[in-house]
Motif scaffolding. Structure first.
Motif, PDB file in Angstrom:
ATOM      1  N   GLN A  49       0.808  -1.222   0.000  1.00 38.69           N
ATOM      2  CA  GLN A  49       0.000   0.000   0.000  1.00 38.69           C
ATOM      3  C   GLN A  49       0.843   1.276   0.000  1.00 38.69           C
ATOM      4  N   ARG A  50       2.151   1.124   0.087  1.00 39.18           N
ATOM      5  CA  ARG A  50       3.086   2.258   0.151  1.00 39.18           C
ATOM      6  C   ARG A  50       2.785   3.156   1.353  1.00 39.18           C
ATOM      7  N   ARG A  51       2.251   2.555   2.400  1.00 38.87           N
ATOM      8  CA  ARG A  51       1.984   3.282   3.638  1.00 38.87           C
ATOM      9  C   ARG A  51       3.279   3.444   4.421  1.00 38.87           C
ATOM     10  N   ILE A  52       3.317   4.498   5.174  1.00 42.92           N
ATOM     11  CA  ILE A  52       4.472   4.720   6.042  1.00 42.92           C
ATOM     12  C   ILE A  52       4.323   3.843   7.268  1.00 42.92           C
ATOM     13  N   GLU A  53       5.358   3.087   7.537  1.00 41.99           N
ATOM     14  CA  GLU A  53       5.370   2.259   8.732  1.00 41.99           C
ATOM     15  C   GLU A  53       6.555   2.654   9.595  1.00 41.99           C
ATOM     16  N   LEU A  54       6.304   2.717  10.898  1.00 38.99           N
ATOM     17  CA  LEU A  54       7.358   2.992  11.862  1.00 38.99           C
ATOM     18  C   LEU A  54       7.582   1.725  12.670  1.00 38.99           C
TER      19      LEU A  54
END
Length: 137
Positions: free
Chosen positions: A28-33
């Motif tokens: 999803q090209r989401r930002i993950e931390l």
């Protein structure tokens, strides 16, 4: 936007930070931390989170951040003290020009004791520095 993100995010906390690796490598090209470690600024301790094995780039980024944070906090300390000196000047002006007798009764003892304590410490430390310099070190 994702291309502009840093590789690491440091969530500041009271004695240091929680370190996250920033990733966008997912469908999803989401930002993950992803939490990877905690850092203690006071003693320099780095503790990996859970089973995470820190890579050399992780350790390098943490070391760089830690050095910058220590410098930043030291600069803030000096700035805070210089602001305190400004505030002492403003306090002297307030005492001289606007303070009522009741207000002075409320603050005089606390200010005199704090200023006496500060003066004592400053004189002792200055003396130690002068004597240390005259002793060659």
């Amino acid at each position: 936007m994702a291309d502009d993100l840093p590789d690491y995010y440091f969530r500041i906390r009271e004695n240091g930070a929680v370190v996250f690796r920033v990733t966008t490598e997912n469908r999803q090209r989401r930002i993950e931390l992803d939490e990877i470690a905690t850092v203690n600024v006071k003693n320099g301790t780095v503790k990996p989170h859970g089973e995470v094995a820190l890579t050399q780039p992780d350790r390098d980024a943490i070391a760089t951040w830690l050095a910058a944070r220590v410098d930043q906090l030291a600069a803030r300390d000096v700035d805070d003290i210089l602001r305190a000196a400004d505030h002492l000047n403003l306090t002297a002006q307030w005492v001289q020009s606007r303070a009522s007798d009741d207000q002075l009764d409320a603050v005089t003892d606390a200010l005199l004791l704090a200023m006496h304590d500060l003066r004592t410490v400053l004189v002792r430390k200055k003396s130690e520095r002068i004597l240390g310099a005259s002793d060659g070190g």
